[in-house]
Motif scaffolding. Structure first.
Motif, PDB file in Angstrom:
ATOM      1  N   THR A  20      11.809  -0.638   3.352  1.00  0.00           N
ATOM      2  CA  THR A  20      10.556  -1.028   2.718  1.00  0.00           C
ATOM      3  C   THR A  20       9.775  -1.984   3.610  1.00  0.00           C
ATOM      4  O   THR A  20       8.564  -1.847   3.779  1.00  0.00           O
ATOM      5  CB  THR A  20      10.833  -1.719   1.368  1.00  0.00           C
ATOM      6  OG1 THR A  20      11.803  -0.965   0.687  1.00  0.00           O
ATOM      7  CG2 THR A  20       9.583  -1.835   0.563  1.00  0.00           C
ATOM      8  N   ASP A  21      10.470  -2.939   4.180  1.00  0.00           N
ATOM      9  CA  ASP A  21       9.776  -3.888   5.034  1.00  0.00           C
ATOM     10  C   ASP A  21       9.201  -3.210   6.264  1.00  0.00           C
ATOM     11  O   ASP A  21       8.207  -3.658   6.823  1.00  0.00           O
ATOM     12  CB  ASP A  21      10.699  -5.037   5.447  1.00  0.00           C
ATOM     13  CG  ASP A  21      10.375  -6.288   4.653  1.00  0.00           C
ATOM     14  OD1 ASP A  21       9.631  -6.157   3.660  1.00  0.00           O
ATOM     15  OD2 ASP A  21      10.842  -7.384   5.015  1.00  0.00           O
TER      16      ASP A  21
ATOM     17  N   ARG B 264      -4.841  -3.323   0.593  1.00  0.00           N
ATOM     18  CA  ARG B 264      -3.837  -3.521  -0.436  1.00  0.00           C
ATOM     19  C   ARG B 264      -3.716  -2.305  -1.352  1.00  0.00           C
ATOM     20  O   ARG B 264      -2.637  -1.939  -1.788  1.00  0.00           O
ATOM     21  CB  ARG B 264      -4.246  -4.748  -1.241  1.00  0.00           C
ATOM     22  CG  ARG B 264      -3.268  -5.183  -2.260  1.00  0.00           C
ATOM     23  CD  ARG B 264      -3.621  -6.539  -2.760  1.00  0.00           C
ATOM     24  NE  ARG B 264      -4.936  -6.543  -3.400  1.00  0.00           N
ATOM     25  CZ  ARG B 264      -5.322  -7.482  -4.269  1.00  0.00           C
ATOM     26  NH1 ARG B 264      -4.526  -8.483  -4.543  1.00  0.00           N
ATOM     27  NH2 ARG B 264      -6.498  -7.439  -4.810  1.00  0.00           N
TER      28      ARG B 264
ATOM     29  N   GLY C 110       6.270 -12.555   4.076  1.00  0.00           N
ATOM     30  CA  GLY C 110       6.034 -12.108   2.715  1.00  0.00           C
ATOM     31  C   GLY C 110       7.013 -12.736   1.738  1.00  0.00           C
ATOM     32  O   GLY C 110       8.189 -12.888   2.056  1.00  0.00           O
TER      33      GLY C 110
ATOM     34  N   TRP D 135       0.763  -3.640   7.932  1.00  0.00           N
ATOM     35  CA  TRP D 135       0.171  -4.818   8.580  1.00  0.00           C
ATOM     36  C   TRP D 135      -0.244  -4.504  10.003  1.00  0.00           C
ATOM     37  O   TRP D 135      -1.250  -5.009  10.490  1.00  0.00           O
ATOM     38  CB  TRP D 135       1.156  -5.998   8.562  1.00  0.00           C
ATOM     39  CG  TRP D 135       1.015  -6.811   7.316  1.00  0.00           C
ATOM     40  CD1 TRP D 135       1.884  -6.894   6.293  1.00  0.00           C
ATOM     41  CD2 TRP D 135      -0.100  -7.644   6.964  1.00  0.00           C
ATOM     42  NE1 TRP D 135       1.408  -7.705   5.307  1.00  0.00           N
ATOM     43  CE2 TRP D 135       0.175  -8.200   5.695  1.00  0.00           C
ATOM     44  CE3 TRP D 135      -1.312  -7.974   7.574  1.00  0.00           C
ATOM     45  CZ2 TRP D 135      -0.701  -9.061   5.035  1.00  0.00           C
ATOM     46  CZ3 TRP D 135      -2.190  -8.845   6.924  1.00  0.00           C
ATOM     47  CH2 TRP D 135      -1.881  -9.378   5.666  1.00  0.00           C
TER      48      TRP D 135
ATOM     49  N   ALA E 117      -1.513   0.183   0.214  1.00  0.00           N
ATOM     50  CA  ALA E 117      -0.113  -0.240   0.175  1.00  0.00           C
ATOM     51  C   ALA E 117       0.466  -0.019  -1.217  1.00  0.00           C
ATOM     52  O   ALA E 117       1.593   0.447  -1.371  1.00  0.00           O
ATOM     53  CB  ALA E 117       0.000  -1.705   0.574  1.00  0.00           C
TER      54      ALA E 117
ATOM     55  N   TYR F  28       1.729 -12.672   0.933  1.00  0.00           N
ATOM     56  CA  TYR F  28       2.079 -13.045   2.308  1.00  0.00           C
ATOM     57  C   TYR F  28       1.486 -14.411   2.564  1.00  0.00           C
ATOM     58  O   TYR F  28       0.316 -14.642   2.278  1.00  0.00           O
ATOM     59  CB  TYR F  28       1.522 -12.020   3.299  1.00  0.00           C
ATOM     60  CG  TYR F  28       2.391 -10.801   3.360  1.00  0.00           C
ATOM     61  CD1 TYR F  28       3.372 -10.689   4.339  1.00  0.00           C
ATOM     62  CD2 TYR F  28       2.266  -9.795   2.421  1.00  0.00           C
ATOM     63  CE1 TYR F  28       4.207  -9.588   4.384  1.00  0.00           C
ATOM     64  CE2 TYR F  28       3.102  -8.687   2.459  1.00  0.00           C
ATOM     65  CZ  TYR F  28       4.068  -8.592   3.442  1.00  0.00           C
ATOM     66  OH  TYR F  28       4.908  -7.510   3.479  1.00  0.00           O
TER      67      TYR F  28
ATOM     68  N   GLN G  54       7.853  -0.320   6.159  1.00  0.00           N
ATOM     69  CA  GLN G  54       6.582   0.232   5.689  1.00  0.00           C
ATOM     70  C   GLN G  54       5.509  -0.848   5.617  1.00  0.00           C
ATOM     71  O   GLN G  54       4.378  -0.630   6.022  1.00  0.00           O
ATOM     72  CB  GLN G  54       6.774   0.869   4.313  1.00  0.00           C
ATOM     73  CG  GLN G  54       7.627   2.124   4.359  1.00  0.00           C
ATOM     74  CD  GLN G  54       7.700   2.801   3.009  1.00  0.00           C
ATOM     75  OE1 GLN G  54       7.841   2.148   1.978  1.00  0.00           O
ATOM     76  NE2 GLN G  54       7.609   4.114   3.000  1.00  0.00           N
ATOM     77  N   TRP G  55       5.899  -2.013   5.107  1.00  0.00           N
ATOM     78  CA  TRP G  55       4.926  -3.117   5.061  1.00  0.00           C
ATOM     79  C   TRP G  55       4.510  -3.496   6.481  1.00  0.00           C
ATOM     80  O   TRP G  55       3.345  -3.795   6.735  1.00  0.00           O
ATOM     81  CB  TRP G  55       5.494  -4.329   4.330  1.00  0.00           C
ATOM     82  CG  TRP G  55       5.521  -4.148   2.845  1.00  0.00           C
ATOM     83  CD1 TRP G  55       6.581  -3.790   2.084  1.00  0.00           C
ATOM     84  CD2 TRP G  55       4.413  -4.278   1.952  1.00  0.00           C
ATOM     85  NE1 TRP G  55       6.219  -3.684   0.763  1.00  0.00           N
ATOM     86  CE2 TRP G  55       4.886  -3.984   0.646  1.00  0.00           C
ATOM     87  CE3 TRP G  55       3.071  -4.615   2.096  1.00  0.00           C
ATOM     88  CZ2 TRP G  55       4.068  -4.027  -0.485  1.00  0.00           C
ATOM     89  CZ3 TRP G  55       2.255  -4.656   0.965  1.00  0.00           C
ATOM     90  CH2 TRP G  55       2.750  -4.359  -0.309  1.00  0.00           C
TER      91      TRP G  55
ATOM     92  N   SER H 188      -0.941 -10.223  -2.753  1.00  0.00           N
ATOM     93  CA  SER H 188      -0.516  -8.832  -2.672  1.00  0.00           C
ATOM     94  C   SER H 188      -0.517  -8.189  -4.055  1.00  0.00           C
ATOM     95  O   SER H 188      -1.578  -7.836  -4.537  1.00  0.00           O
ATOM     96  CB  SER H 188       0.857  -8.730  -2.008  1.00  0.00           C
ATOM     97  OG  SER H 188       1.184  -7.394  -1.822  1.00  0.00           O
TER      98      SER H 188
ATOM     99  N   ILE I  26       3.276   2.431  -0.591  1.00  0.00           N
ATOM    100  CA  ILE I  26       4.553   1.739  -0.505  1.00  0.00           C
ATOM    101  C   ILE I  26       5.109   1.486  -1.906  1.00  0.00           C
ATOM    102  O   ILE I  26       6.285   1.725  -2.169  1.00  0.00           O
ATOM    103  CB  ILE I  26       4.402   0.419   0.267  1.00  0.00           C
ATOM    104  CG1 ILE I  26       3.808   0.690   1.650  1.00  0.00           C
ATOM    105  CG2 ILE I  26       5.759  -0.281   0.379  1.00  0.00           C
ATOM    106  CD1 ILE I  26       3.499  -0.547   2.447  1.00  0.00           C
ATOM    107  N   ARG I  27       4.230   1.040  -2.789  1.00  0.00           N
ATOM    108  CA  ARG I  27       4.693   0.784  -4.163  1.00  0.00           C
ATOM    109  C   ARG I  27       4.662   2.048  -5.008  1.00  0.00           C
ATOM    110  O   ARG I  27       4.959   1.990  -6.200  1.00  0.00           O
ATOM    111  CB  ARG I  27       3.817  -0.276  -4.823  1.00  0.00           C
ATOM    112  CG  ARG I  27       3.816  -1.636  -4.169  1.00  0.00           C
ATOM    113  CD  ARG I  27       5.150  -2.326  -4.274  1.00  0.00           C
ATOM    114  NE  ARG I  27       5.015  -3.747  -3.939  1.00  0.00           N
ATOM    115  CZ  ARG I  27       5.989  -4.479  -3.449  1.00  0.00           C
ATOM    116  NH1 ARG I  27       7.176  -3.932  -3.242  1.00  0.00           N
ATOM    117  NH2 ARG I  27       5.815  -5.754  -3.183  1.00  0.00           N
TER     118      ARG I  27
END
Lengths: 571, 591, 354, 313
Positions: free
Chosen positions: B445-446, B368, B487, B453, B371, B339, B448-449, B558, B375-376
């Motif tokens: 996905t975004d 991180r 990002g 954040w 995440a 980011y 979730q990011w 990230s 997320i990943r």
């Protein structure tokens, strides 16, 4: 008459409707009647009498309306009980032995099939004939019911025919299989008076020719007098009187029957007040009032002078063109103060348009309407506003002319509020109560809604609304046409009383010549947008000066005319 | 015109004795793209998906060894790797003879050989304003004379103008001279955008070069339904090529060498590429063997794989998949994701200590690890260096990311006067309200990011505003410097560290430097590093550049995603290359 | 059949006055399905009110469980994600001491060291996270029950306000077009046909792209694209009513155009508008789902059924079905109830049926 | 008749202009700038200016609109900004698959929904009617998205009854046979319930008409009455419903196409919006608008054919 064969006999028929609130409403309270073969029986009654329910019960078409037929009831047709017959058997009878025609020929015919299709269909099911033969027969039938150019008309769709022709098609369907019983449920109510006469004559002829029986259902005693063999009078699901026509008309023993006969305006005399049912329910005998004299006098002040009124409607035609349809052509008349001008004509004659145009609800193409010398058609909206309260209108349909979302109180106070009558809300309320009293409704109904009233009561509210503005001219546009005869008499009496009290001037528009004759000083006859004749009421009825007027007058059902019928009646 | 074309085609096939067709036309490879391609003009496109197709139609001067790791450049259409002059600026290439373009009506029935002039033309084409190639930047400021040529007025660009840096010495000899020595230049030449196209073809189809790719590569374009389906067929004119790579000599490499031994490339006669945008159907269709290869969808990882919680690289398929004979290749993507903060922004940008502290605190607040886990789905590793893992120059010992520590972040913000206001959120030191805007795209996905954040900003009590816009809107705004925070992911164009380090190079502001970061020392070191070959000296410079980035925190580091490539049991010869996009020419299907 | 269905003419004076609305209410009460639906809808409205006033599900954002904690009643079904944090070095390669930015190299190194001393007061206590919840948890370990309740509130509010605004726009334009006719009608019909000729979805996407994300945007976008049906209905009704006798009667007593339109005609089509409103409510709730799926939903701080369903395809592939189940239950319950209520209302309020 | 059609076509012009204006305004305002996508990684001011000139974005808005109008008049929408393929060509390639899906869906819907609707309407108020109505309502209550996601997962993946997705470009028939059934079933699952309810209301209305009473009074069997007399009349509103939905057949079903990889117009439109591919958006919108107007006209002409009462004015 007793020795005649009984074709159909109804024994203790009780029919009840399930109401949505769980209650039951008894539409027929155990009626008994017989229909002899080869005769015409008239079933007469006002709305809610159960006369239509009776006919539907015979056809077994009631099932769709949430009805229950009492298990003890019997409808015997040639000895077989229709109510207990398997449905498949019943279907064989329907359209073949027992047929029916309805009040609204337009909606009763399927709009998407040709007339020929619909006639041939009956023949194909019941007689088992082929399509070509059925069509051939359909043409003959159309010929028989008096439809001109049957070869052409057989391919027409119902909407391409006039109301009278549609009813003839219905009759053709009904007689296609030479039925034994034809039920005619108010077959002429929706038709103009001249057409009504033709249909009645046709039915009478066919009855004789085919030797069938006709059960003729109507609200209008006047209609049946001419051709019914027997008359049955119904009220509130019960039979009040039944017997040979002569007996019922000449010596009615039931007070309701008497009232029904008396309360219809007659062409030959004009009582001060029309008889109403209440008059016959009193213990003392009814004494007919004296006749009222009518007609314009020389010194009558003319309040409204209409000169050369024309009204056009646009009809689209072709690519971008519009065709003009002339609804009212060069109409002139004068309305005298405190008098009634009757406008009479069949549908499409433009009589209603005249009324609406004077209210500026339609736009005049030409002509003047001088109200105390001022042309109310030429002024702008603002200038017309003060006149608005001086001319008021009562519409035909009391169900449609009152806003269903308003209480009586707001219906009556709204015009006062709009025109600044009454200083405040209380004062207007008080005035509204007075008006209700005046039209014969109790003041405690102020907070009720229109749907809680019967038709006659609603029309009284509509009249009260007009009176709220203290108008000078009242246009009555078919104002009593939708009402039952007995109620009609009450409203006509009310209108008469009001005119006597407030010196109102009426423009009375109606298709019913008897009513017009009863209430009008002068009568104007209209046809196809034009005035064909205009004269004092008595004169015009005594000596019509125009063919059209004559035809109109001759079409009026004469009711019971003893001298004419006695000879033909088999005793 | 159309009819004539057919005639030529007919002539071409009857006049010449066809070279022995090696590819088995009955073998059809089914592969898929998750994003639609754009078109097949190598100069005009630079998306992964178009390039993947172009890679199979066109030829670059050099290419990569299929199996060797770390990646290694090898000659492609040249006899040997080029000779480099002593000053490190002039490269000389000797083209192989007898390489022909695939037949096309544009050649008017003549068999068309690949020559040095073709490369001269193709490289000039990259700077032709009419072509408006997005790849011009690769060469315009490097090859001598190219930049001057590119300033020709629109429509007046003359390909016949000789330039000193780009010469065809003879039919088969090409000489390229660059302004400064550049250790990555040869990598550029391996990029598909610099492949040879034929001038006749480009001129014949000038108004629609995207749909008429004609090259010397193993496949030709047979059918194209934009954004839906691309069909390639083996190029009958393709030169004789066999697998030369040996790789590590064990495991998969050995197997592939054995499988492909003696076979002429390409093996499959036909390649059908479907575009399948949704993850679920893409995977389902692979499992049903409607697709030969795929990669495990992000959201399927836990369902499909057994992952060692301590080591995301150590994975195996769950039994129900393993029993189908499916094989996996987990690979770190050649990318970094980060980011960036806009250093020009009055609130979040700037080089003063309080601004550094704000950015540092925000970086500290972001969990991180969570995440990556959520997320990943654990299929990523933290990014610790601007240069990704497995790239020359990456120092595995270096941790240039900011450690997660929200408590410290709060204390740091307190210290710099970012006081907590009445609403529970911090203000700027000067008392003005503090709010940061994060631009995201409208994807699940975004979202979730964004939620992650949001949690981070809440933990340090700073207002976050989230702006959702389409990807291209954000892209435009980031180039214009009007975003505060956004990002990014950068995928390697070539395996040089400078491809990543240039992302913070000051003069690239508004182009690739979205953070608009400007640091004199960093810029100087960057230019210096370009001239150096791989050496401890250069590695030291790279470490220093990383520390400068860490100091000013223009980025929140990230992660680097792990992609697990899968192939069905009947697929042979498949190994995913980190830089090359496709392996189709090596792949065999034996159903 | 008029005379057959007439109720016994009880004299009007005897019964207390009942408006058409109260008659409709009586009829609705008799319709069992409709009445039950009404109570379900009311229950949902209570939920909205509670969520709105933050008495319920205000803490939906709290991470109370491990990611994807399964429902307590289906614990064996699936295991929650337990992958720990990974270190960059797991792939190997580190061969010496770890190098980081030293305080000396760091322009704010001293401040960080100093701040480290104060960091204690911000240290959060580690909380124990549940490994199963009644309806499970989502990716961030939030309770699905709370999340779906909060989502219900958002979706319904979007639906209600969107439908209100949509009906308002449609009614105003339709009233003018239908009442005045001629040039006004021509113009508004042009406007209408332009709007209906462009695919809804295109307009939705375009408007959503401009307006960004959020509650208000959603309401605006949905109502701007859905007013056309109401317009058509209201226009036709006004055309029909404007020539009705009661309106002519109002004209005759001197009521102005606006009075005739909004005092006389409007209440007479209000039952249709109520039905239209509930139809729109249902379709807007569904549109919100699709819009959110395509990414133009509510903001990150809000949750709606659509935003939850947006997470579902990914979850389903991983075997986490509980969010889907929870949303489907709530959605079908509410939407079914609203639809059945709509049917009941349509029957109950129809002035023809008496 | 001819003059009627001519007049209607004449009236389409302002509508079409309005649609063009709307699309133009909305997408100039909301569509985004495609040049940055086209520029890719190597973005620079010159390159952007260059692309702008190429796409005609450097012209003033009125000029651009005028250009748009000329394009529509010439039925030439130029080339796609992203793939540089002819827009007409793209649309020609996309319409087949869209129609294959939505056309089949429409026919399947009509063939199932109408008989069910007639059946329940005939038994209106009875148990079967109430059950079917409530079932339909419940079925309608769930978002179509749920049907598609769950349906694809369960029927194609878990049970393996259908291919998960795909399309055969060589043979439309083959695609139809293999790839259409699953989206068709899911589409039907989504649309059947509302259609049944919709058509039921028409049939119920017709059953209350007087001519039904006449038909019974004539001694017709219930079957003839329903399928000859009632159906023919109920067709009139059905025709409206169908013709107004026809233009959207052309557009296809975006969600189904996206999930099942069907290369149709809906998918193309989503893609074009995503990429700010204005020429494609414009062309599709104009096509849909024209189709809408054409089918509205067709509906009126069909009325005339089904319902002899209708006069074309």
């Amino acid at each position: 008459m007793s020795q005649r064969d009984i074709l159909l006999s109804i024994r203790d028929l009780r029919v009840a409707f399930r109401l949505e609130d769980g209650g039951r409403f008894e539409a027929l309270k155990g009626i008994n009647l017989d229909i002899p073969s080869n005769s015409t029986v008239a079933l007469v009654g006002e709305s809610g009498s159960g006369k239509s329910v009776t006919s539907m019960a015979i056809m077994r078409l009631l099932s769709d309306y949430g009805c229950e037929v009492d298990s003890a009831s019997q409808i015997l047709f040639e000895g077989r009980d229709l109510l207990r017959m398997p449905l498949a058997e019943m279907r064989k009878l329907r359209g073949h032995d027992i047929t029916m025609i309805f009040q609204e020929p337009m909606s009763s015919l399927n709009p998407v099939f040709t007339v020929g299709d619909q006639i041939a269909e009956t023949l194909m099911i019941h007689e088992g004939v082929g399509r070509a033969a059925a069509w051939q027969r359909a043409i003959e039938l159309l010929q028989e019911v008096g439809l001109p150019e049957p070869e052409k008309r057989v391919r027409a769709y119902p909407h391409q025919l006039s109301g009278g022709q549609q009813q003839r098609v219905m009759i053709a369907i009904a007689i296609a299989c030479n039925p034994k019983l034809l039920i005619a449920d108010e077959p002429t109510t929706a038709l103009d008076v001249t057409i009504q006469k033709q249909i009645l004559e046709l039915l009478a002829n066919l009855q004789k020719k085919h030797g069938m029986s006709v059960l003729f259902i109507t609200h209008d005693l006047g209609v049946v007098g001419e051709f019914a063999d027997e008359v049955i009078v119904m009220r509130h699901g019960e039979i009040r009187e039944q017997g040979p026509a002569q007996q019922v008309f000449e010596h009615p023993h039931d007070s309701y029957t008497k009232a029904l006969i008396a309360c219809r305006p007659k062409l030959d005399h004009r009582p001060q007040r029309l008889a109403v049912i209440e008059d016959f329910l009193k213990p003392e005998p009814y004494v007919p009032p004296t006749d009222r004299q009518r007609g314009y006098a020389q010194d009558d002040k003319i309040i409204l002078d209409v000169q050369g009124l024309c009204v056009n409607f646009d009809v689209r035609a072709g690519l971008f063109r519009k065709r003009k349809f002339e609804a009212v052509k060069n109409v002139s008349f004068q309305l005298a103060h405190g008098r009634t001008l009757g406008i009479v004509g069949e549908s499409g004659s433009g009589k209603t348009t005249v009324g609406l145009t004077l209210m500026r609800l339609r736009t005049a193409a030409a002509g003047k309407a001088l109200f105390e010398g001022q042309d109310i058609l030429a002024m702008d909206d603002k200038a017309f506003r003060p006149y608005k309260r001086r001319i008021q209108i009562i519409f035909q349909n009391p169900y449609a002319s009152l806003n269903p979302r308003f209480t009586v109180s707001s219906i009556l106070t709204e015009p006062m509020k709009l025109h600044g009558i009454g200083a405040n809300a209380q004062e207007r309320e008080a005035k509204a109560r007075d008006l209700l009293n005046k039209v014969g409704l109790p003041a405690k109904t102020m907070e009720k809604y229109p749907h809680e009233f019967s038709g006659g009561q609603r029309q009284r509210i509509a009249i009260a609304r007009c009176l709220a503005l203290q108008p000078e001219i009242l246009i009555c546009d078919e104002s009593v046409s939708a009402l039952d005869v007995s109620v009609q008499a009450q409203v006509l009496n009310l209108l008469q009383d009001l005119q006597d009290e407030f010196k109102l001037s009426y423009l009375f528009i109606s298709h019913d010549l008897a009513v017009v004759k009863h209430i009008s000083d002068q009568v104007m006859v209209m046809n196809k947008g034009e005035v064909v004749e205009q004269a004092n009421a008595d004169d015009i009825y005594r000596a019509p000066g125009n063919d059209y007027t004559r035809r109109l007058l001759s079409s009026i059902p004469r009711g019971w005319t003893p001298s004419a019928e006695l000879a033909g009646l088999p005793i | 015109m159309f009819k004539k074309g057919f005639l030529y085609l007919a002539l071409a096939s009857s006049c010449f004795c066809p070279i022995v067709q090696a590819a088995d036309m009955s073998k059809v490879l089914h592969v898929n793209y998750e994003v639609a391609e754009v078109g097949f003009d190598p100069a005009k496109t630079n998306d992964l998906y178009s390039s993947g197709i172009n890679e199979n139609i066109f030829d670059t001067l050099v290419t990569y060894d299929y199996l060797a790791r770390p990646v290694k450049l090898v000659p492609n259409v040249i006899e040997a790797m080029p000779e480099l002059s002593a000053d490190g600026r002039t490269y000389t290439f000797h083209l192989k003879k007898g390489i022909y373009f695939s037949d096309d009506p544009a050649f008017k029935g003549v068999k068309r050989e690949l020559t040095a002039e073709d490369y001269v033309y193709s490289l000039k084409r990259l700077v032709d304003p009419v072509v408006h190639s997005p790849n011009g930047y690769l060469v315009s400021d490097k090859i001598v004379g190219l930049e001057e040529l590119s300033h020709a007025p629109r429509g007046k660009f003359d390909y016949n103008t000789p330039i000193p840096g780009l010469k065809a010495l003879d039919r088969y000899t090409l000489q390229i001279t660059i302004k400064e020595p550049n250790s990555s230049f040869l990598y550029f030449l391996g990029m598909i955008h610099l492949a040879a196209v034929a001038r006749e073809v480009m001129e014949t189809y000038a108004d629609n070069t995207m749909a008429h790719p004609v090259g010397t590569g193993p496949y030709v374009l047979k059918e194209w339904k934009p954004a839906n389906k691309i069909v390639l067929e083996a190029n009958p004119n393709f030169r004789h090529v066999e697998l030369e790579s040996v790789g590590s000599g064990k495991g998969l490499d050995a197997e592939i060498v054995k499988d492909l031994k003696g076979k002429t490339l390409p093996i499959a006669g036909r390649v059908e590429v479907s575009v399948i945008e949704e993850e679920q159907p893409r995977w389902l269709s692979f499992i049903n063997q409607e697709q030969d290869i795929a990669f495990i969808p992000l959201n399927g990882a836990r369902k499909i794989l057994n992952v060692d919680p301590r080591n995301p690289g150590k994975v195996s398929l769950k039994p129900e998949y393993a029993s189908k004979g499916i094989r996996i290749q987990p690979e770190l993507l050649p990318e970094i994701t980060y980011y960036f903060f806009n250093m020009k922004d009055p609130v979040i940008g700037g080089y003063t200590r309080e601004r550094i502290a704000l950015r540092r605190a925000l970086a500290m607040s972001f969990d991180r690890d969570q995440a990556i886990r959520d997320i990943r789905q654990g299929r990523a590793v933290p990014m610790e260096n601007i240069i990704p893992r497995n790239f020359v120059g990456n120092n595995p010992n270096l941790r240039a990311s900011t450690p997660y520590d929200p408590a410290l972040a709060n204390a740091l913000l307190d210290r710099f006067g970012y006081k907590i206001g009445t609403d529970g959120y911090r203000t700027q030191p000067n008392g003005e309200p503090l709010e940061v805007e994060l631009a995201v795209t409208p994807t699940a996905t975004d979202r979730q990011w964004s939620e992650a954040w949001q949690a981070a900003f809440d933990s340090v009590k700073v207002h976050l505003r989230i702006k959702v816009a389409k990807w291209n809107e954000n892209y435009k705004a980031s180039k214009e410097g009007s975003l505060q925070m956004h990002g990014n992911a950068w995928t390697a164009d070539y395996p040089g560290a400078d491809n990543f380090l240039q992302l913070l190079y000051g003069p690239n502001s508004g182009q690739t430097n979205d953070a608009f970061f400007k640091n004199a020392e960093y810029d100087r070191l960057f230019l210096e590093s370009l001239k150096l070959p791989d050496s401890p000296e250069r590695n030291a410079i790279y470490d220093r550049m990383n520390k400068i980035a860490a100091s000013y925190t223009p980025w929140v580091f990230s992660d680097i995603r792990i992609r697990t490539y899968v192939s069905n049991a009947y697929v042979h010869g498949y190994k995913q290359h980190p830089i090359l996009i496709t392996s189709w020419r090596y792949m065999d299907v034996q159903k | 059949m008029q005379d057959m269905t007439m109720t016994n003419n009880s004299p009007a004076e005897l019964t207390p006055p009942r408006s058409l609305w109260s008659l409709g209410w009586q009829r609705l009460k008799r319709d069992r399905v409709g009445f039950v639906s009404l109570w379900i809808v009311v229950a949902f409205l209570v939920v909205i009110a509670l969520c709105w006033t933050r008495l319920l599900a205000s803490n939906w954002g709290e991470e109370v469980a491990v990611p994807y904690a399964p429902p307590t009643w289906a614990k064996g079904e699936a295991t929650a994600a337990t992958n720990g944090a990974t270190d960059a070095n797991v792939l190997g390669g580190a061969n010496g001491p770890i190098i980081t930015l030293t305080p000396e190299e760091d322009p704010i190194g001293k401040d960080i060291e100093a701040a480290r001393a104060d960091a204690g007061k911000y240290q959060l206590k580690a909380t124990v996270k549940a490994d199963a919840l009644f309806m499970g948890a989502d990716v961030r370990g939030r309770s699905v029950v709370n999340k779906v309740l909060a989502g219900t509130s958002t979706s319904m509010l979007v639906g209600i306000f969107g439908a209100l605004l949509s009906v308002l726009i449609g009614t105003c334009l339709g009233a003018f077009a239908g009442y005045f006719g001629r040039a006004v009608d021509d113009f508004l019909m042009w406007f209408y046909s332009v709007f209906t000729s462009v695919p809804d979805m295109l307009l939705l996407l375009a408007f959503a792209a401009v307006c960004g994300r959020g509650f208000l945007t959603l309401i605006m976008v949905l109502s701007f694209t859905s007013w056309t049906a109401t317009f058509r209905l209201v226009r036709a009704e006004f055309m029909k009513h404007r020539s009705r006798e009661y309106v002519q009667a109002a004209d005759a007593i001197g009521a102005s155009h606006l009075r005739r339109m909004f005092v006389h005609i409007l209440p007479n089509i209000s039952h249709l508008l109520l039905v239209q409103f509930s139809l729109l409510l249902v379709s807007l709730i569904k549109y919100e789902v699709i819009l959110s799926f395509l990414g133009f939903g509510v903001s990150v701080r809000q949750v709606s059924w659509g935003s939850i369903l947006g997470e579902v395809p990914a979850e389903l592939m991983q075997g986490y079905w509980w969010q889907l189940l929870a949303v489907v239950i709530m959605m079908s319950l509410l939407v079914t109830a609203v639809s059945l209520l709509t049917d009941a209302l349509r029957d109950a309020l129809d002035p023809k049926v008496k | 008749m001819l003059s009627y059609i001519l007049r209607r076509v004449w009236q389409m012009i302002p509508t079409l202009l309005g649609v063009m204006l709307l699309v133009f305004i909305v997408f100039n305002w909301a569509g985004g700038d495609p040049s940055y996508i086209l520029a890719g990684k190597g973005v620079s001011k010159e390159l952007i200016a260059n692309i702008h000139a190429q796409l005609g974005l450097d012209k003033s808005l009125p000029e651009q609109f005028l250009l748009f109008v000329t394009q529509v008049l010439h039925l030439d929408f130029g080339v796609s900004w992203s793939t540089q393929q002819s827009v007409i060509g793209i649309m020609a390639a996309r319409i087949g698959p869209s129609l294959a899906l939505t056309g089949t869906l429409l026919v399947a819907e009509l063939l199932t929904a109408i008989p069910i609707a007639i059946l329940v309407a005939y038994h209106r108020g009875k148990l079967i009617d109430r059950t079917v109505t409530i079932l339909c309502t419940v079925a309608m209550s769930v978002s179509s998205l749920v049907y598609i996601i769950v349906g694809q997962y369960a029927l194609a993946y878990k049970l393996g009854w259908f291919p998960v997705m795909g399309w055969d470009d060589k043979s439309l028939f083959n695609s139809w046979l293999h790839y259409i059934p699953l989206p068709l079933i899911l589409g039907l699952a989504v649309s059947l319930a509302p259609e049944v309810r919709f058509y039921r209301s028409f049939v119920v209305e017709e059953l209350n008409q007087d001519y039904v009473r006449t038909a019974r009074a004539k001694g017709l069997s219930e079957r003839v009455m329903l399928f000859k007399h009632v159906l023919r009349n109920a067709l009139i509103p059905v025709v409206t419903a169908v013709t107004t939905s026809l233009p959207f057949l052309v557009l296809g079903s975006m969600l189904l196409e996206r999930f099942f990889g069907i290369p149709g117009m809906g998918n193309e439109l989503l893609l074009a919006v995503d990429k700010s591919d204005f020429p494609v958006i414009k062309a599709i919108t104009i096509a849909i608008a024209c189709a809408t107007m054409f089918f509205n006209l067709l509906a009126d002409v069909l009325y005339k054919w089904i319902d002899p009462r209708v006069e074309l004015k």
